[in-house]
Motif scaffolding. Structure first.
Motif, PDB file in Angstrom:
ATOM      1  N   MET A   1      54.441  72.787  49.311  1.00 14.39           N
ATOM      2  CA  MET A   1      54.725  71.377  49.111  1.00 14.39           C
ATOM      3  C   MET A   1      55.428  70.831  50.362  1.00 14.39           C
ATOM      4  SD  MET A   1      56.273  69.738  45.759  1.00 14.39           S
ATOM      5  CE  MET A   1      55.651  68.158  45.399  1.00 14.39           C
ATOM      6  N   ILE A   2      55.012  69.680  50.796  1.00  5.77           N
ATOM      7  CA  ILE A   2      55.539  69.078  52.024  1.00  5.77           C
ATOM      8  C   ILE A   2      56.768  68.234  51.699  1.00  5.77           C
ATOM      9  CG2 ILE A   2      55.028  67.473  53.889  1.00  5.77           C
ATOM     10  CD1 ILE A   2      52.114  68.265  53.648  1.00  5.77           C
ATOM     11  N   ASP A   3      57.813  68.415  52.489  1.00  3.33           N
ATOM     12  CA  ASP A   3      59.005  67.596  52.352  1.00  3.33           C
ATOM     13  C   ASP A   3      58.709  66.219  52.938  1.00  3.33           C
ATOM     14  OD1 ASP A   3      61.554  66.680  51.985  1.00  3.33           O
ATOM     15  OD2 ASP A   3      62.426  67.858  53.623  1.00  3.33           O
ATOM     16  N   LYS A   4      58.719  65.197  52.092  1.00  6.33           N
ATOM     17  CA  LYS A   4      58.310  63.855  52.517  1.00  6.33           C
ATOM     18  C   LYS A   4      59.257  63.255  53.547  1.00  6.33           C
ATOM     19  CE  LYS A   4      55.995  63.058  48.226  1.00  6.33           C
ATOM     20  NZ  LYS A   4      56.202  62.668  46.861  1.00  6.33           N
ATOM     21  N   SER A   5      60.546  63.522  53.427  1.00  9.88           N
ATOM     22  CA  SER A   5      61.481  62.962  54.402  1.00  9.88           C
ATOM     23  C   SER A   5      61.287  63.612  55.769  1.00  9.88           C
ATOM     24  CB  SER A   5      62.922  63.119  53.924  1.00  9.88           C
ATOM     25  OG  SER A   5      63.291  64.480  53.913  1.00  9.88           O
ATOM     26  N   LEU A   6      61.032  64.905  55.783  1.00  8.09           N
ATOM     27  CA  LEU A   6      60.777  65.588  57.055  1.00  8.09           C
ATOM     28  C   LEU A   6      59.487  65.073  57.684  1.00  8.09           C
ATOM     29  CD1 LEU A   6      61.567  67.768  59.097  1.00  8.09           C
ATOM     30  CD2 LEU A   6      60.261  69.387  57.724  1.00  8.09           C
ATOM     31  N   ASN A   9      60.134  61.443  59.000  1.00  6.66           N
ATOM     32  CA  ASN A   9      60.990  61.488  60.186  1.00  6.66           C
ATOM     33  C   ASN A   9      60.249  62.076  61.388  1.00  6.66           C
ATOM     34  OD1 ASN A   9      63.099  60.305  58.856  1.00  6.66           O
ATOM     35  ND2 ASN A   9      64.159  62.226  58.438  1.00  6.66           N
ATOM     36  N   TRP A  45      68.880  60.091  54.843  1.00  6.30           N
ATOM     37  CA  TRP A  45      69.155  61.512  54.669  1.00  6.30           C
ATOM     38  C   TRP A  45      70.660  61.764  54.607  1.00  6.30           C
ATOM     39  CZ3 TRP A  45      71.732  64.640  58.215  1.00  6.30           C
ATOM     40  CH2 TRP A  45      71.799  65.980  57.864  1.00  6.30           C
ATOM     41  N   HIS A  49      72.802  63.150  51.411  1.00  6.44           N
ATOM     42  CA  HIS A  49      73.592  64.357  51.655  1.00  6.44           C
ATOM     43  C   HIS A  49      75.057  64.124  51.287  1.00  6.44           C
ATOM     44  CE1 HIS A  49      74.720  68.131  53.515  1.00  6.44           C
ATOM     45  NE2 HIS A  49      75.689  67.489  54.164  1.00  6.44           N
TER      46      HIS A  49
END
Length: 76
Positions: A1-6, A9, A45, A49
């Motif tokens: 699964m792909i991290d959408k925020s990564l 960015n 992000w 966090h």
């Protein structure tokens, strides 16, 4: 699964690099788009966090950890 925020960015960073390296009338549009997208992504992000983790020296960080019992009680 792909991290959408990564992923988003990374696309923004690519736009910044391409906008910095290219020349022509469209350069500033691509560079500004990448800069605004990257700054927004990093800001989001950091905000998420800071909700869950304590960051030393930053007021308001770790709110979920500090008030977890209150949140749990109010959800019930």
């Amino acid at each position: 699964m792909i991290d959408k925020s990564l992923l988003s960015n990374s696309v923004a960073l690519v736009l910044v690099i391409v906008g910095y390296l290219m020349e022509g009338p469209i350069q500033m549009y691509i560079l500004n788009t990448g800069l605004f997208a990257l700054s927004g992504g990093v800001t989001n992000w950091l905000a998420v966090h800071m909700l869950f983790e304590r960051v030393p020296g930053l007021y308001g960080s770790g709110v979920v950890q500090l008030r977890f019992e209150e949140f749990k009680h109010s959800i019930r």
